[in-house]
Design a protein around this motif. Sequence first.
Motif, short mmCIF file in Angstrom:
data_model
loop_
_atom_site.label_atom_id
_atom_site.label_comp_id
_atom_site.label_asym_id
_atom_site.label_seq_id
_atom_site.Cartn_x
_atom_site.Cartn_y
_atom_site.Cartn_z
N ASN A 127 16.29 -12.68 3.63
CA ASN A 127 16.13 -12.46 2.09
C ASN A 127 15.61 -11.09 1.95
O ASN A 127 14.48 -10.63 2.03
N LEU A 128 16.64 -10.22 1.33
CA LEU A 128 16.57 -8.88 1.04
C LEU A 128 17.31 -8.58 0.12
O LEU A 128 18.50 -8.84 -0.15
N ALA A 129 16.78 -7.66 -1.00
CA ALA A 129 17.61 -7.19 -2.08
C ALA A 129 17.53 -5.75 -2.34
O ALA A 129 16.48 -5.11 -1.97
N TYR A 130 18.60 -5.06 -2.55
CA TYR A 130 18.56 -3.78 -3.04
C TYR A 130 19.75 -3.35 -3.88
O TYR A 130 20.69 -3.91 -3.83
N ILE A 163 0.74 -1.18 0.07
CA ILE A 163 0.00 -0.09 -0.07
C ILE A 163 0.83 1.42 0.12
O ILE A 163 0.53 2.56 -0.05
N GLY A 164 2.11 1.11 -0.22
CA GLY A 164 3.14 2.16 -0.32
C GLY A 164 3.80 2.88 0.90
O GLY A 164 4.25 3.89 0.80
N LYS A 165 3.64 1.86 2.13
CA LYS A 165 4.34 2.42 3.24
C LYS A 165 5.12 1.42 3.92
O LYS A 165 4.89 0.94 4.99
N PRO A 166 6.27 1.06 3.11
CA PRO A 166 7.26 -0.15 3.55
C PRO A 166 7.82 0.29 4.93
O PRO A 166 8.26 1.63 5.07
N PHE A 167 8.05 -0.51 5.84
CA PHE A 167 8.78 -0.18 7.06
C PHE A 167 9.77 -0.94 7.73
O PHE A 167 10.41 -0.60 8.49
N PHE A 220 17.58 -0.24 8.40
CA PHE A 220 18.01 0.22 6.99
C PHE A 220 16.94 0.47 6.21
O PHE A 220 16.90 1.50 5.41
N ILE A 221 16.08 -0.54 5.90
CA ILE A 221 14.67 -0.57 5.19
C ILE A 221 13.82 0.44 5.64
O ILE A 221 13.21 1.22 5.26
N ASN A 222 13.82 0.92 6.98
CA ASN A 222 12.80 1.85 7.86
C ASN A 222 13.39 2.99 7.30
O ASN A 222 12.51 4.05 7.20
N GLN A 223 14.79 3.27 7.01
CA GLN A 223 15.31 4.55 6.56
C GLN A 223 14.91 4.71 5.14
O GLN A 223 14.60 6.10 4.85
#
Length: 368
Positions: free
Chosen positions: A202-205, A192-196, A230-233
């Motif tokens: 299991n993570l990629a960027y 819904i557009g609000k990742p936290f 890190f993702i929250n930021q």
Amino acid sequence: MLPVIFCVFIVVVAIQFIYYVLIFGKLAFVKPKQSNPKKIPVSVIVCAKNEAENVAKYIPLLAEQNYPDFEIVLIDDASFDNTLEIFEEFEKQYHNVRLVKVANNEAFWGNKKFALTLGIKAARKEYLLFTDADCYPTSKNWITEMSSNFTMQKTIVLGYGAYEKVPNSFLNKIIRFETLLAATQYFSWARIGKPFMGVGRNLAYKREEFFKVDGYRDHLKIRSGDDDLFINQVAYKKNTTVCYTPDSFTYSRPKTTFSAWFRQKRRHVSTASHYKASDKFQLGLFYASQLSFFVLPVILLIFQYQWIAVTAMIGFRYLFTWLVLGFAAGKLKEKDVMIWYPIIELVVIFTQLNIFITNLFSKPVHWK
């Protein structure tokens, strides 16, 4: 007071409906999408500290991935077992393995983020895919599935890190239910557009996301959170997507004792206290509604106040939560935990309360 408690209970059920149906339904009821395989360059990054047994078993599974352009960056964070020796053998055996040796540093001793930073800087590919030393991919198409979600705009991909099933273990069902619920939350909010948050299993960027914010600089002193803080930021609506196809899952061994799992969850909960204020509010509101749902109706039923309406709302709440979590569990291959759902949910909620209280009086231990 009973009329007030009854009104609050109605609000609690309404909040639960909003969370489960309107928010978590974004994962539960979404139609599966076909993956669009790409051939982008990927660096798989694994950081290990005293994980000799695990890396000996799982690194070969990473090396066998069916993907045309990838390297494996193995980071030894000053292990004192034979993890480094095993890594050195892999470096000789596989042409695409790169080894990063991290010596003890007084300023960053025991800080996984420091070791990961060195590994990320050593990586030669533009896209980074992370997993833990005790994890393994469910298929040879793990890199393909995760990387297929990258686009020009979507530079962060949140994956599912599952736990192995242990037959005849009620604790295992508790652990996997809690993991299912957490994944349902962070996948749904991302959709819904609000990742936290995301999980390091299991993570990629894309590399640029790391260097945009100078890596872990803003929370380097916090031992945990190389994944979720890190993702929250850095994550937001336009740059984040999710991947939950079965071939994209990773698995790891769950804790086998309640005390070990309790210590693990203490670390996770303590990290969440550093999230953005809005994310802490939505998580706090959800948990408060969970706890209140079990406390308020007990009071109302003891005094038989509006017991028919209270019983009907309890049934209604279990109907929509069981339905939503059941569909989510189907997508994440965790259907069996839903058989015990009401009991497991109760255990998880009051365990979380215990963790919160315990963390008020002592700090959990982090990276090995």
